[in-house]
Design a protein around this motif. Structure first.
Motif, PDB file in Angstrom:
ATOM      1  N   LEU A  94       0.808  -1.222   0.000  1.00  0.00           N
ATOM      2  CA  LEU A  94       0.000   0.000   0.000  1.00  0.00           C
ATOM      3  C   LEU A  94       0.838   1.265   0.000  1.00  0.00           C
ATOM      4  O   LEU A  94       0.300   2.362   0.133  1.00  0.00           O
ATOM      5  N   VAL A  95       2.155   1.139  -0.132  1.00  0.00           N
ATOM      6  CA  VAL A  95       3.037   2.299   0.057  1.00  0.00           C
ATOM      7  C   VAL A  95       2.766   3.403  -0.970  1.00  0.00           C
ATOM      8  O   VAL A  95       2.879   4.589  -0.659  1.00  0.00           O
ATOM      9  N   LEU A  96       2.382   3.039  -2.206  1.00  0.00           N
ATOM     10  CA  LEU A  96       2.070   4.048  -3.225  1.00  0.00           C
ATOM     11  C   LEU A  96       0.581   4.033  -3.554  1.00  0.00           C
ATOM     12  O   LEU A  96       0.183   4.267  -4.694  1.00  0.00           O
ATOM     13  N   SER A  97      -0.239   3.762  -2.560  1.00  0.00           N
ATOM     14  CA  SER A  97      -1.680   3.627  -2.774  1.00  0.00           C
ATOM     15  C   SER A  97      -2.288   4.847  -3.456  1.00  0.00           C
ATOM     16  O   SER A  97      -2.988   4.726  -4.470  1.00  0.00           O
ATOM     17  N   GLY A  98      -2.049   6.044  -2.922  1.00  0.00           N
ATOM     18  CA  GLY A  98      -2.654   7.250  -3.468  1.00  0.00           C
ATOM     19  C   GLY A  98      -2.205   7.572  -4.882  1.00  0.00           C
ATOM     20  O   GLY A  98      -3.033   7.702  -5.799  1.00  0.00           O
ATOM     21  N   PRO A  99      -0.888   7.708  -5.137  1.00  0.00           N
ATOM     22  CA  PRO A  99      -0.425   8.015  -6.497  1.00  0.00           C
ATOM     23  C   PRO A  99      -0.825   6.970  -7.535  1.00  0.00           C
ATOM     24  O   PRO A  99      -1.070   7.301  -8.689  1.00  0.00           O
TER      25      PRO A  99
END
Length: 675
Positions: A250-255
């Motif tokens: 989930l580390v780059l969930s937003g982008p």
């Protein structure tokens, strides 16, 4: 989509109707921002009981790593390999620095315990793991009262029986404490990345687990009973109940949600060469898309730590609307990477911020007008912005206007460098691509970057400040599986490759069926990581099918890909399959695309808000620009620059010599006028 400054929500109805909400993020408890956004949608007529799917992009995992919020993790390693996290991969990231800064340890050395066991490089048991040893190790772990435990034993990607035995014993003794086994998290070779991935997952699980539980509770409190999905770094969603177990994904969930929306937008507009410009309050994310596919790499590096998890191929720099401008000891103007964030935010927010930011510079230059209300409700304090920018100008010996120009010029240079990294530095001519600008600050800068890089055009989506939230609706469910094999790409190995692909595909299909995906909506995509014998790095080669023919063609495809990436290939050199991978997509039925009413080329006079004087870096003198209400624009409308398009979630700048055109879906296309 919970960002560092704003929390965005988009509700799309089955008939194509759209409702939007944008509220200030709440960093102390991000789930409060989620609840606030849902409450605003409720006031717009979105009944909680009518919601059929809730999809969520979150920065909780990202922020936990970047801010180094520590959870106490105990790491179990094979005897003699306690310090694998300290040795890392043995390279110097900055070879000319005599005193390089070391990344913060993922696990304190005192909490790394050795286990008397050993599995060899061929998967053979060298030192058995005894019951007495398990009891001793578990006792030491319990005595440390950990919040999470990671187990990463030598060569467990070949045989994980020792990890599983320790995992069973730990779960019996520590109920409620998350236990991460490296073979379950990333069944791949290279000891340091696999250990780091297990440690990152273990450290994130308590943070992500608490957050997702609280977020679901807040949604339930409002009456939402729909399935709750979470965006992963790979551009696909996963049910929240499973997201906690694989928190490292989930580390780059937003982008990632923005890139998923970018690919969906490309399908809609018939454009398959796009560069995203996702600029929010804290950072800038850039991604290049060629074709109808989300670009994914098998490994990501976050805060200096490798994570073996497929991730959207994004270039991130610390250039956002809240990036702080300052003058260093040498008298040079610096912008970012520090950000004012949501609290206190830029000076113009009127919430106690005193540092000049990129947003404050735009207020001084007039590109953000004094009557603008961010997120439709936050008024701008122009006097506070001018004081903050004037302080930077005093240090530089400049007027506030020239200081604002300088802040924007430095910011544009950072942004242009990021765009060149994903294009020119990869041998790709950006002039063949269109830029899609979104995020609250992206449309303010897109036209200037288009001119500097000579891009074909700029596309501003209907709701650019909410585009990543809208991208969540376009995402499918996605599950990834992989295994290191290290076998020559020869016919003798093909049956074992096919057996793994079929077993993996069956398991992933069962999981998606349990998630409620119809069988005819499931798509399996196999691939293999291949390299020439003796090489240290590999390339991911897609396979057309799980067949002997596809494997035979893999060698030809690898040679062509190697030639494309490196400029040469050697068909006489033996090739090796490093890892086999399987990705399963569970297609969700997307809602219909919104459309807007059609008008004429000339916008309605009612859409015109007036004029405003702008101070821009490329113009020596102030420019008078027409200001338009974007929500009042109709399909086919054309606007000549210089112009400003204002809307609730973003402001778009059109330069002199450029033309903006509105399409049937409400997107704005900006191009340079011919001649």
């Amino acid at each position: 989509d919970v960002g560092g400054t704003f929390t965005d929500a988009v509700a799309i109805g089955s008939e194509g109707g759209v409702r939007v909400a944008k509220v200030i993020s709440t960093p102390a408890d991000p789930s409060q921002g989620l609840e606030d956004a849902l409450a605003v949608l409720g006031s717009e007529g979105v009944e909680a009981g009518d919601i059929r799917l809730l999809s969520h992009g979150t920065t909780v995992a990202t922020n936990a790593i970047l801010t180094r919020r520590r959870t106490r993790v105990v790491l179990l390693a094979t005897e003699g390999f306690r310090d694998i996290l300290g040795y890392r991969n043995g390279t110097r990231p900055d070879i000319y620095n005599l005193e390089p800064a070391r990344p913060v340890d993922l696990v304190d050395r005192s909490d790394r315990l050795e286990v008397h066991e050993r599995i060899g490089g061929q998967g053979e048991i060298v030192t058995p793991l005894t019951k007495d040893e398990i009891e001793r190790v578990v006792g030491e772990v319990v005595a440390r009262d950990p919040e999470a435990v990671a187990v990463a034993l030598l060569f467990s990607y070949l045989d994980d029986r020792h990890e599983r035995a320790l995992g069973r014993a730990l779960r019996r003794k520590l109920p409620g404490i998350p236990i991460t086994l490296s073979a379950e998290t990333a069944r791949e070779f290279r000891e340091y990345p696999r250990t780091a991935t297990a440690a990152v997952n273990a450290a994130l699980r308590p943070v992500v687990g608490r957050y997702l539980l609280l977020a679901k509770e807040r949604a339930r409190r409002l009456g939402v009973r729909a399935p709750f999905l979470v965006m992963q770094s790979n551009g696909g969603c996963v049910p929240a109940d499973r997201a906690e177990r694989e928190a490292h994904r989930l580390v780059l969930s937003g982008p990632a949600a923005g890139v998923t929306g970018l690919v969906a937008l490309g399908r809609t507009t018939g454009t398959d060469r796009l560069i995203s410009l996702d600029m929010g309050g804290t950072s800038l994310d850039v991604c290049l898309v060629s074709g109808d596919v989300v670009p994914v790499v098998p490994t990501q590096v976050v805060d200096g730590h490798p994570i073996l998890s497929p991730s959207v191929n994004i270039e991130t720099v610390g250039a956002g609307g809240g990036s702080i401008a300052r003058v260093d000891r040498a008298g040079r103007l610096q912008v970012g990477p520090e950000s004012a964030g949501a609290e206190p935010g830029p000076a113009c927010y009127g919430q106690g911020g005193v540092h000049a930011t990129v947003t404050d510079a735009h207020v001084v230059m007039g590109t953000l007008g004094p009557d603008v209300r961010l997120a439709g409700r936050l008024p701008l304090d122009a006097a506070a912005a001018r004081r903050a920018v004037a302080a930077v100008g005093d240090d530089l010996g400049m007027s506030p206007e020239d200081a604002a120009r300088g802040i924007l010029s430095v910011t544009l240079a950072h942004m242009a460098r990021a765009l060149r990294r994903v294009s020119v530095e990869r041998g790709i001519d950006p002039r063949d691509y269109s830029m899609v600008a979104f995020g609250g600050a992206g449309p303010l800068h897109a036209s200037m970057l288009m001119r500097e890089l000579r891009l074909a055009s700029v596309l501003i989506p209907l709701h650019p400040g909410l585009f990543s939230a809208a991208g969540l609706v376009a995402a499918d469910l996605r599950i990834d599986d992989s295994r290191t094999v290290l076998r020559a790409l020869e016919p003798e190995a093909f049956p074992s490759f096919l057996a793994w692909f079929r077993e993996s595909g069956s398991g992933l299909t069962r999981q998606l069926r349990q998630d409620g995906v119809a069988r005819d909506r499931i798509r399996l995509v196999p691939s293999a990581d291949i390299r020439y014998m003796g090489q240290g790095y590999d390339l991911s080669v897609p396979l057309s099918a799980v067949t002997m023919t596809a494997l035979r063609l893999a060698r030809r495809d690898f040679d062509e890909l190697h030639r494309s990436v490196y400029g040469h290939a050697n068909s006489d050199q033996g090739a090796e399959v490093v890892a086999v991978r399987m990705t399963a997509f569970g297609g969700l039925r997307p809602p219909p695309l919104p459309t807007i009413a059609r008008g004429r080329q000339a916008p309605s006079p009612g859409a015109r808000l007036g004029t405003r004087t702008l101070i821009l870096p490329a113009d020596r003198r102030p420019v008078r620009a027409t200001v338009w209400q974007r929500s009042a624009l109709l399909a086919v409308n054309r606007i000549e620059g210089p112009a400003i398009l204002e809307q609730m979630d973003a402001t778009t700048l059109v330069l002199r010599g450029q033309t903006a055109r509105v399409d049937a879906h409400g997107n704005v296309w900006i191009r340079e006028r011919a001649g």
